[in-house]
Design a protein around this motif. Structure first.
Motif, mmCIF file in Angstrom:
data_model
loop_
_atom_site.group_PDB
_atom_site.id
_atom_site.type_symbol
_atom_site.label_atom_id
_atom_site.label_comp_id
_atom_site.label_asym_id
_atom_site.label_seq_id
_atom_site.Cartn_x
_atom_site.Cartn_y
_atom_site.Cartn_z
ATOM 1 N N SER A 82 -43.096 -30.436 -15.136
ATOM 2 C CA SER A 82 -42.040 -29.439 -14.963
ATOM 3 C C SER A 82 -42.243 -28.726 -13.629
ATOM 4 C CB SER A 82 -42.050 -28.427 -16.122
ATOM 5 O OG SER A 82 -43.281 -27.744 -16.193
ATOM 6 N N TYR A 83 -41.126 -28.505 -12.948
ATOM 7 C CA TYR A 83 -41.122 -27.860 -11.638
ATOM 8 C C TYR A 83 -40.384 -26.528 -11.761
ATOM 9 C CZ TYR A 83 -42.326 -32.592 -10.173
ATOM 10 O OH TYR A 83 -42.933 -33.823 -10.049
ATOM 11 N N GLU A 84 -41.070 -25.444 -11.417
ATOM 12 C CA GLU A 84 -40.472 -24.115 -11.495
ATOM 13 C C GLU A 84 -39.938 -23.694 -10.127
ATOM 14 O OE1 GLU A 84 -42.888 -21.025 -13.518
ATOM 15 O OE2 GLU A 84 -44.390 -22.621 -13.652
ATOM 16 N N ALA A 85 -38.860 -22.952 -10.144
ATOM 17 C CA ALA A 85 -38.350 -22.306 -8.935
ATOM 18 C C ALA A 85 -37.731 -20.988 -9.368
ATOM 19 C CB ALA A 85 -37.323 -23.181 -8.237
ATOM 20 N N LEU A 86 -37.991 -19.949 -8.628
ATOM 21 C CA LEU A 86 -37.406 -18.649 -8.981
ATOM 22 C C LEU A 86 -37.075 -17.877 -7.719
ATOM 23 C CD1 LEU A 86 -39.555 -16.025 -8.564
ATOM 24 C CD2 LEU A 86 -40.694 -17.175 -10.445
ATOM 25 N N PHE A 105 -35.517 -21.118 -12.522
ATOM 26 C CA PHE A 105 -35.055 -22.479 -12.779
ATOM 27 C C PHE A 105 -36.241 -23.346 -13.220
ATOM 28 C CE2 PHE A 105 -32.149 -20.672 -9.727
ATOM 29 C CZ PHE A 105 -30.902 -21.187 -10.037
ATOM 30 N N THR A 106 -35.956 -24.391 -14.010
ATOM 31 C CA THR A 106 -36.963 -25.398 -14.339
ATOM 32 C C THR A 106 -36.329 -26.784 -14.261
ATOM 33 O OG1 THR A 106 -38.054 -23.863 -15.881
ATOM 34 C CG2 THR A 106 -38.702 -26.165 -15.982
ATOM 35 N N PHE A 107 -37.029 -27.691 -13.575
ATOM 36 C CA PHE A 107 -36.603 -29.082 -13.466
ATOM 37 C C PHE A 107 -37.709 -29.964 -14.046
ATOM 38 C CE2 PHE A 107 -34.777 -26.557 -10.077
ATOM 39 C CZ PHE A 107 -33.421 -26.867 -10.157
ATOM 40 N N TYR A 108 -37.335 -31.099 -14.643
ATOM 41 C CA TYR A 108 -38.290 -31.927 -15.373
ATOM 42 C C TYR A 108 -38.300 -33.353 -14.846
ATOM 43 C CZ TYR A 108 -38.032 -28.026 -18.670
ATOM 44 O OH TYR A 108 -38.058 -26.783 -19.243
ATOM 45 N N SER A 109 -39.491 -33.960 -14.895
ATOM 46 C CA SER A 109 -39.655 -35.353 -14.478
ATOM 47 C C SER A 109 -40.557 -36.053 -15.487
ATOM 48 C CB SER A 109 -40.272 -35.404 -13.072
ATOM 49 O OG SER A 109 -40.558 -36.730 -12.702
ATOM 50 N N SER A 110 -40.136 -37.214 -15.975
ATOM 51 C CA SER A 110 -40.925 -37.943 -16.977
ATOM 52 C C SER A 110 -42.140 -38.600 -16.325
ATOM 53 C CB SER A 110 -40.055 -39.004 -17.660
ATOM 54 O OG SER A 110 -39.588 -39.946 -16.708
ATOM 55 N N PRO A 115 -39.285 -41.780 -21.991
ATOM 56 C CA PRO A 115 -37.829 -41.904 -21.812
ATOM 57 C C PRO A 115 -37.209 -40.589 -21.343
ATOM 58 C CG PRO A 115 -38.511 -42.891 -23.883
ATOM 59 C CD PRO A 115 -39.700 -42.160 -23.345
ATOM 60 N N ARG A 116 -36.304 -40.667 -20.362
ATOM 61 C CA ARG A 116 -35.704 -39.473 -19.787
ATOM 62 C C ARG A 116 -34.963 -38.638 -20.824
ATOM 63 N NH1 ARG A 116 -34.740 -35.395 -18.465
ATOM 64 N NH2 ARG A 116 -33.857 -34.494 -16.578
ATOM 65 N N GLU A 117 -34.342 -39.309 -21.805
ATOM 66 C CA GLU A 117 -33.556 -38.575 -22.791
ATOM 67 C C GLU A 117 -34.402 -37.758 -23.754
ATOM 68 O OE1 GLU A 117 -33.969 -42.915 -24.071
ATOM 69 O OE2 GLU A 117 -33.447 -41.805 -22.244
ATOM 70 N N THR A 118 -35.720 -37.993 -23.758
ATOM 71 C CA THR A 118 -36.587 -37.244 -24.681
ATOM 72 C C THR A 118 -37.194 -35.996 -24.052
ATOM 73 O OG1 THR A 118 -38.565 -38.523 -24.081
ATOM 74 C CG2 THR A 118 -37.179 -39.391 -25.877
ATOM 75 N N ILE A 119 -36.981 -35.790 -22.754
ATOM 76 C CA ILE A 119 -37.550 -34.604 -22.109
ATOM 77 C C ILE A 119 -36.446 -33.567 -21.931
ATOM 78 C CG2 ILE A 119 -39.272 -36.021 -20.939
ATOM 79 C CD1 ILE A 119 -37.761 -35.660 -18.352
ATOM 80 N N PRO A 120 -36.795 -32.303 -21.738
ATOM 81 C CA PRO A 120 -35.768 -31.254 -21.627
ATOM 82 C C PRO A 120 -34.825 -31.460 -20.455
ATOM 83 C CG PRO A 120 -37.952 -30.303 -21.996
ATOM 84 C CD PRO A 120 -38.158 -31.759 -21.709
ATOM 85 N N SER A 121 -33.679 -30.819 -20.538
ATOM 86 C CA SER A 121 -32.676 -30.873 -19.478
ATOM 87 C C SER A 121 -33.013 -29.856 -18.386
ATOM 88 C CB SER A 121 -31.290 -30.570 -20.069
ATOM 89 O OG SER A 121 -30.331 -30.390 -19.047
ATOM 90 N N HIS A 122 -32.721 -30.226 -17.130
ATOM 91 C CA HIS A 122 -32.847 -29.263 -16.042
ATOM 92 C C HIS A 122 -32.005 -28.029 -16.388
ATOM 93 C CE1 HIS A 122 -34.528 -32.684 -14.093
ATOM 94 N NE2 HIS A 122 -33.399 -33.193 -13.665
ATOM 95 N N LYS A 123 -32.488 -26.850 -15.988
ATOM 96 C CA LYS A 123 -31.720 -25.671 -16.372
ATOM 97 C C LYS A 123 -32.052 -24.454 -15.522
ATOM 98 C CE LYS A 123 -32.723 -23.778 -20.328
ATOM 99 N NZ LYS A 123 -33.054 -23.534 -21.741
ATOM 100 N N LEU A 124 -31.082 -23.571 -15.446
ATOM 101 C CA LEU A 124 -31.326 -22.177 -15.067
ATOM 102 C C LEU A 124 -31.740 -21.504 -16.365
ATOM 103 C CD1 LEU A 124 -31.197 -19.586 -13.378
ATOM 104 C CD2 LEU A 124 -28.715 -19.554 -13.749
ATOM 105 N N ASN A 125 -33.029 -21.202 -16.501
ATOM 106 C CA ASN A 125 -33.562 -20.763 -17.791
ATOM 107 C C ASN A 125 -32.855 -19.538 -18.335
ATOM 108 O OD1 ASN A 125 -35.593 -22.776 -17.610
ATOM 109 N ND2 ASN A 125 -36.809 -21.417 -16.332
ATOM 110 N N SER A 126 -32.641 -18.568 -17.469
ATOM 111 C CA SER A 126 -32.092 -17.302 -17.944
ATOM 112 C C SER A 126 -31.682 -16.436 -16.765
ATOM 113 C CB SER A 126 -33.133 -16.556 -18.798
ATOM 114 O OG SER A 126 -34.285 -16.240 -18.004
ATOM 115 N N ILE A 127 -31.009 -15.365 -17.080
ATOM 116 C CA ILE A 127 -30.786 -14.266 -16.133
ATOM 117 C C ILE A 127 -31.632 -13.106 -16.638
ATOM 118 C CG2 ILE A 127 -29.118 -12.682 -15.132
ATOM 119 C CD1 ILE A 127 -26.973 -14.810 -15.618
ATOM 120 N N LYS A 128 -32.632 -12.721 -15.843
ATOM 121 C CA LYS A 128 -33.567 -11.682 -16.262
ATOM 122 C C LYS A 128 -33.265 -10.379 -15.532
ATOM 123 C CE LYS A 128 -37.944 -12.816 -16.609
ATOM 124 N NZ LYS A 128 -39.290 -13.363 -16.304
#
Length: 285
Positions: A82-86, A105-110, A115-128
């Motif tokens: 998982s790759y974090e960016a904020l 933000f969090t981005f994921y790489s298998s 399998p790619r479909e089993t890992i979480p989706s890239h996302k803007l985690n939240s608005i804090k």
């Protein structure tokens, strides 16, 4: 400290240039403490702020202070990375009160053929959004205390973004106490519960964080080395990550923080790293 405020400028004016060039690191530390603590009102104590679980604003914040942070991180999990960016902006609209807005933000790489479909989706985690109020600042004791609150509006992943847009909410009140020992040694405790509400089934998940940190500020500089211990308790589970770290001043108003993450008791996470770029607009020399 008030005596130093009067004495140090007189000594510097009276000293020849060759002597000023040889000011010891201890004297530089004293000058920096005077700059932070005695040159303005209200009182403020210089503390080393942890780099991973950072504060909303400096303890004892003064009106007009502001800061931009950009963070980048990498975590090695068992089946994916998982790759974090904020990006975050914090400011003090009045003395002792700090506010913050953060977009993580969090981005994921298998890895290992996961399998790619089993890992979480890239996302803007939240608005804090958050606030922090320093209710106790004592210069002779070199101690500060604050309480605050963070609210996270959790968002759906990019794959399902907007369906729905907000998936939950995290309520996170916290308490901070910090103490400086002499000129260079710093300790801090940041603790509080987290209540996560999942809107889909209206369930709550509760955890309790206890984050402790210890730092040594390098004499004559704003640089420091130290360590955070990030601990989380939930139900019968206990997780802890040790985060050795260092902060380096690049310019008067620009610093970089480098953090490593070493899980002590965490089932699915391995080594991690984190980089924080800190920019203070109009920072006073």
């Amino acid at each position: 400290m008030k005596f130093k405020k009067i004495l140090l400028p007189i000594l510097l004016l009276a000293a020849p240039s060759c002597l000023i060039a040889q000011i010891s690191n201890i004297e530089k530390d004293s000058l920096y403490l005077v700059e932070v603590e005695d040159q303005k009102e209200p009182d403020k104590v210089l503390h080393a702020e942890p780099l991973y679980i950072d504060l909303i604003r400096d303890l004892g914040a003064r009106k007009g202070e502001k800061e931009w942070n950009i963070g980048l991180g990498l975590t090695d999990n068992l089946s994916f990375d998982s790759y974090e960016a904020l990006i975050e902006y914090e400011w003090a609209p009045m003395d002792r009160l700090g506010l913050e807005v953060e977009l993580p933000f969090t981005f994921y790489s298998s890895v290992n053929g996961t399998p790619r479909e089993t890992i979480p989706s890239h996302k803007l985690n939240s608005i804090k959004v958050a606030f922090q109020w320093s209710f106790f600042v004592n210069e002779p004791m070199a101690t500060s205390m604050a309480f605050g609150y963070i609210n996270e509006f959790e968002l759906s992943g990019f794959k399902d973004f907007g369906r729905p847009l907000v998936t939950g909410n995290v309520y996170n009140p916290f308490f901070v106490v910090a103490k400086r020992w002499g000129n260079n040694f710093h300790s801090l405790i940041y603790t509080g519960p987290m209540f996560e509400q999942v809107f889909e089934n209206n369930t709550f998940h509760t955890a309790y964080d206890i984050n402790t940190s210890f730092h040594y500020m390098i004499p004559g500089t704003r640089n420091f080395i130290g360590v955070e211990f990030n601990k989380t308790l939930q139900k019968n589970d206990f997780d802890m990550t040790m985060r050795p770290q260092m902060r380096l001043g690049i310019a008067d108003n620009l610093m970089v923080g480098i953090v490593a993450g070493i899980p002590i008791d965490r089932e699915n996470e391995r080594i991690s790293s984190f980089l924080r770029l800190i920019w203070e607009p109009k920072h006073r020399n």
